[in-house]
Motif scaffolding. Structure first.
Motif, short mmCIF file in Angstrom:
data_model
loop_
_atom_site.label_atom_id
_atom_site.label_comp_id
_atom_site.label_asym_id
_atom_site.label_seq_id
_atom_site.Cartn_x
_atom_site.Cartn_y
_atom_site.Cartn_z
N TRP A 1 -22.58 36.83 -27.57
CA TRP A 1 -21.29 37.52 -27.60
C TRP A 1 -20.24 36.61 -26.94
O TRP A 1 -20.58 35.66 -26.23
CB TRP A 1 -21.35 38.86 -26.86
N CYS A 2 -19.01 36.90 -27.22
CA CYS A 2 -17.92 36.19 -26.56
C CYS A 2 -16.75 37.16 -26.41
O CYS A 2 -16.86 38.34 -26.76
CB CYS A 2 -17.52 34.92 -27.33
N TYR A 3 -15.64 36.68 -25.89
CA TYR A 3 -14.51 37.56 -25.59
C TYR A 3 -13.22 37.02 -26.19
O TYR A 3 -13.06 35.82 -26.39
CB TYR A 3 -14.35 37.72 -24.07
N GLU A 4 -12.31 37.96 -26.48
CA GLU A 4 -10.96 37.64 -26.89
C GLU A 4 -9.99 38.42 -26.00
O GLU A 4 -10.39 39.40 -25.36
CB GLU A 4 -10.74 37.97 -28.36
N VAL A 5 -8.75 37.98 -25.99
CA VAL A 5 -7.74 38.57 -25.10
C VAL A 5 -6.92 39.61 -25.84
O VAL A 5 -6.50 39.39 -26.98
CB VAL A 5 -6.81 37.48 -24.54
N GLN A 6 -6.70 40.74 -25.18
CA GLN A 6 -5.79 41.77 -25.67
C GLN A 6 -4.72 42.03 -24.60
O GLN A 6 -5.03 42.08 -23.42
CB GLN A 6 -6.52 43.07 -25.99
N ASP A 7 -3.49 42.20 -25.05
CA ASP A 7 -2.39 42.48 -24.14
C ASP A 7 -1.72 43.78 -24.59
O ASP A 7 -1.38 43.93 -25.76
CB ASP A 7 -1.37 41.34 -24.18
N THR A 8 -1.58 44.73 -23.69
CA THR A 8 -0.94 46.00 -24.04
C THR A 8 0.57 45.89 -23.78
O THR A 8 0.99 45.55 -22.69
CB THR A 8 -1.53 47.16 -23.23
N LYS A 9 1.36 46.18 -24.81
CA LYS A 9 2.81 46.08 -24.72
C LYS A 9 3.46 47.33 -25.29
O LYS A 9 2.98 47.90 -26.28
CB LYS A 9 3.31 44.86 -25.51
N LEU A 10 4.57 47.74 -24.67
CA LEU A 10 5.32 48.89 -25.18
C LEU A 10 6.21 48.51 -26.35
O LEU A 10 6.50 49.32 -27.22
CB LEU A 10 6.17 49.48 -24.06
N SER A 11 6.67 47.25 -26.38
CA SER A 11 7.59 46.81 -27.42
C SER A 11 6.91 46.74 -28.78
O SER A 11 5.73 46.37 -28.88
CB SER A 11 8.17 45.44 -27.05
N ARG A 12 7.66 47.09 -29.83
CA ARG A 12 7.16 46.96 -31.20
C ARG A 12 7.39 45.55 -31.75
O ARG A 12 6.93 45.25 -32.85
CB ARG A 12 7.85 47.99 -32.10
N ASN A 13 8.12 44.73 -31.02
CA ASN A 13 8.40 43.37 -31.46
C ASN A 13 7.76 42.38 -30.49
O ASN A 13 8.11 42.35 -29.31
CB ASN A 13 9.92 43.12 -31.52
N THR A 14 6.82 41.62 -30.98
CA THR A 14 6.13 40.65 -30.13
C THR A 14 7.03 39.45 -29.87
O THR A 14 7.52 38.81 -30.80
CB THR A 14 4.82 40.19 -30.80
N LYS A 15 7.24 39.15 -28.59
CA LYS A 15 8.15 38.09 -28.20
C LYS A 15 7.41 36.77 -28.04
O LYS A 15 6.19 36.72 -27.88
CB LYS A 15 8.85 38.46 -26.88
N THR A 16 8.19 35.68 -28.05
CA THR A 16 7.62 34.35 -27.85
C THR A 16 6.90 34.27 -26.51
O THR A 16 5.83 33.65 -26.41
CB THR A 16 8.73 33.30 -27.90
N THR A 17 7.47 34.90 -25.48
CA THR A 17 6.84 34.85 -24.15
C THR A 17 5.46 35.50 -24.18
O THR A 17 4.54 35.05 -23.49
CB THR A 17 7.73 35.54 -23.11
N THR A 18 5.31 36.56 -24.96
CA THR A 18 4.00 37.21 -25.08
C THR A 18 2.99 36.28 -25.73
O THR A 18 1.84 36.18 -25.28
CB THR A 18 4.12 38.51 -25.89
N ILE A 19 3.40 35.58 -26.80
CA ILE A 19 2.51 34.63 -27.47
C ILE A 19 2.09 33.52 -26.52
O ILE A 19 0.91 33.14 -26.46
CB ILE A 19 3.21 34.03 -28.71
N ILE A 20 3.03 33.01 -25.72
CA ILE A 20 2.71 31.94 -24.77
C ILE A 20 1.70 32.43 -23.75
O ILE A 20 0.72 31.74 -23.44
CB ILE A 20 3.99 31.45 -24.06
N GLN A 21 1.90 33.63 -23.22
CA GLN A 21 0.98 34.17 -22.22
C GLN A 21 -0.41 34.39 -22.81
O GLN A 21 -1.42 34.09 -22.16
CB GLN A 21 1.53 35.46 -21.64
N LEU A 22 -0.49 34.89 -24.04
CA LEU A 22 -1.79 35.12 -24.65
C LEU A 22 -2.49 33.80 -24.98
O LEU A 22 -3.73 33.70 -24.88
CB LEU A 22 -1.63 35.98 -25.91
#
Length: 220
Positions: free
Chosen positions: A122-143
């Motif tokens: 098995w392995c893992y992937e990252v999930q980020d919970t966000k309230l915004s409906r529009n994914t921002k560049t900063t979110t992509i960088i953090q993920l």
């Protein structure tokens, strides 16, 4: 950003802040070196958003548990506790700590997926919970930041990373956007290398130009 044992320790937000505002990065660096104090910003709107974000994350984790998935508690974990949970093969690791060299972070969720890693089949992937409906560049960088650390720790590259947003109805309370890591890896590598170079050559002269990041910045 912290300065410990003659070294800087960087978080995901340090890279995204650097992209948003070079001046804020320099102020964060001075704060880490205890050259200046970070101002306290009393913003009820931001505080309410943080509270709603925590509730959104808790509701999503509860929904995963209702599907029979094994999950850790929601407290921030040590790196050792996170590794233990990965070795055990927990389906959902909440607020686990990832550390590689002088980079560290606390992704909202590490979700177990099929594959092979140093921990087993098995392995893992990252999930980020966000309230915004529009994914921002900063979110992509953090993920990308978290996925980069995760790849080195589990010795297997995550295929995807995910943003968990509120759904449209009680029947569909969550909406998940999936992103393929390789689509962003070159861009993230460029951002990371530019950030590292800037920190090596700091302090550098910057000016507090107004940018969208000012709306959520302590240095505003």
């Amino acid at each position: 950003m912290r300065f410990e044992n003659d070294s800087f320790i960087y978080a995901a937000s340090d890279l995204s802040t650097h992209v948003a505002c070079k001046h804020a990065s320099q102020l964060d660096r001075k704060h880490a070196l205890k050259e200046i104090k970070r101002p306290y910003r009393d913003d009820p709107v931001l505080e309410a958003l943080r509270q709603r974000g925590a509730e959104h994350e808790a509701a999503y984790v509860a929904s995963l548990k209702s599907q029979g998935k094994t999950a850790t508690d929601s407290s921030r974990k040590s790196f050792e506790a996170t590794l233990d949970a990965m070795r055990e093969g927990k389906d959902v690791i909440v607020q686990g700590k990832l550390v590689v060299d002088n980079f560290e972070g606390f992704p909202d969720i590490l979700i177990r997926v099929e594959g092979k890693s140093r921990f087993g089949d098995w392995c893992y992937e990252v999930q980020d919970t966000k309230l915004s409906r529009n994914t921002k560049t900063t979110t992509i960088i953090q993920l990308c930041f978290y996925s980069d650390l995760l790849e080195k720790i589990q010795e297997a590259s995550p295929r995807d990373f995910h943003v968990v947003m509120p759904g449209d109805s009680p029947e569909q309370p969550f909406q998940i956007e999936n992103y393929t890591l390789t689509d962003f890896k070159a861009y993230y590598g460029f951002i990371k290398s530019r950030f590292i170079e800037a920190m090596k050559t700091s302090p550098i002269a910057t000016y507090p130009d107004e940018v969208p990041h000012c709306a959520i910045c302590n240095w505003w």
